[in-house]
Design a protein around this motif. Structure first.
Motif, PDB file in Angstrom:
ATOM      1  N   TYR A  27      72.658  35.211  94.727  1.00  0.00           N
ATOM      2  CA  TYR A  27      74.060  35.412  94.352  1.00  0.00           C
ATOM      3  C   TYR A  27      74.229  35.650  92.851  1.00  0.00           C
ATOM      4  N   GLU A  28      73.088  35.736  92.140  1.00  0.00           N
ATOM      5  CA  GLU A  28      73.066  36.040  90.702  1.00  0.00           C
ATOM      6  C   GLU A  28      73.930  35.083  89.887  1.00  0.00           C
ATOM      7  N   ILE A  29      73.722  33.800  90.122  1.00  0.00           N
ATOM      8  CA  ILE A  29      74.452  32.774  89.371  1.00  0.00           C
ATOM      9  C   ILE A  29      73.452  31.750  88.844  1.00  0.00           C
ATOM     10  N   LYS A  46      75.425  26.176  88.670  1.00  0.00           N
ATOM     11  CA  LYS A  46      76.638  26.608  89.369  1.00  0.00           C
ATOM     12  C   LYS A  46      76.396  26.650  90.875  1.00  0.00           C
ATOM     13  N   THR A 105      83.030  32.323  89.476  1.00  0.00           N
ATOM     14  CA  THR A 105      81.719  32.423  90.128  1.00  0.00           C
ATOM     15  C   THR A 105      81.837  32.048  91.597  1.00  0.00           C
ATOM     16  N   GLU A 106      82.524  30.951  91.869  1.00  0.00           N
ATOM     17  CA  GLU A 106      82.716  30.470  93.235  1.00  0.00           C
ATOM     18  C   GLU A 106      83.414  31.531  94.087  1.00  0.00           C
ATOM     19  N   ASP A 130      85.301  29.439  84.431  1.00  0.00           N
ATOM     20  CA  ASP A 130      84.088  30.224  84.707  1.00  0.00           C
ATOM     21  C   ASP A 130      83.532  29.889  86.085  1.00  0.00           C
ATOM     22  N   TYR A 131      83.507  28.584  86.392  1.00  0.00           N
ATOM     23  CA  TYR A 131      82.968  28.175  87.690  1.00  0.00           C
ATOM     24  C   TYR A 131      83.798  28.751  88.837  1.00  0.00           C
TER      25      TYR A 131
END
Length: 166
Positions: free
Chosen positions: A58-60, A64, A31-32, A27-28
């Motif tokens: 960045y909508e995270i 994260k 996102t990255e 998941d990370y």
């Protein structure tokens, strides 16, 4: 406890189930990748703000973003104070293009250094040169071995076996 320590305790936990940890990292990494795609759209823009503002931009999730800041810190023109970072700490994402690319190669993050956005920043020849440079950074080159009858490398003029080779 600071944000960075909380992130590291979660990300590198020894108590967490192996499958859960793999899912966490999968998941990370997705996102990255998304954040880097947005950053590389305009690589000359020096993005900055508080940790919380950047997470929202960045909508995270906040944690994260902390992990992202930990990962990009070595590629920044001016490193952020990540050790004592809190939600309202102002940080910068002003990265050095070449250093970021080389650090991605060094981290073996092919999903990042193969992003299409890099093609707009560097031509194929430059990317290859940076790739090779990054690969050589961790290569240890041994010097030529001194033979016992060779001149001593200390510069005494004696044979190695009668000087430093004793």
């Amino acid at each position: 406890m600071g944000l960075l320590q909380t992130w590291r305790d979660t990300a590198y936990s020894q108590e967490t189930d192996r499958k859960q940890l793999q899912q966490f990292w999968s998941d990370y990494f997705l996102t990255e990748k998304g954040v880097y795609e947005k950053l590389l759209e305009n690589p000359e823009e020096a993005v900055s703000g508080t940790v919380k503002e950047l997470a929202e931009k960045y909508e995270i999730p906040l944690m994260k973003m902390v992990g992202f800041l930990d990962g990009i810190n070595d590629s920044l023109k001016t490193p952020n104070p990540i050790e004592e970072m809190e939600e309202d700490t102002v940080v910068s994402l002003d990265f050095d293009n070449e250093l970021l690319y080389k650090n991605m190669v060094d981290a073996k993050a092919d999903w990042l250094y193969n992003l299409p956005a890099w093609d707009r920043i560097f031509d194929a020849e430059k990317k290859k040169a940076l790739y090779m440079e990054a690969k050589k950074m961790n290569t240890i080159v041994k010097g030529k071995k001194v033979g016992r009858n060779d001149p001593c490398p200390c510069g005494s003029g004696k044979k190695y076996k009668f000087c430093c080779g004793r």
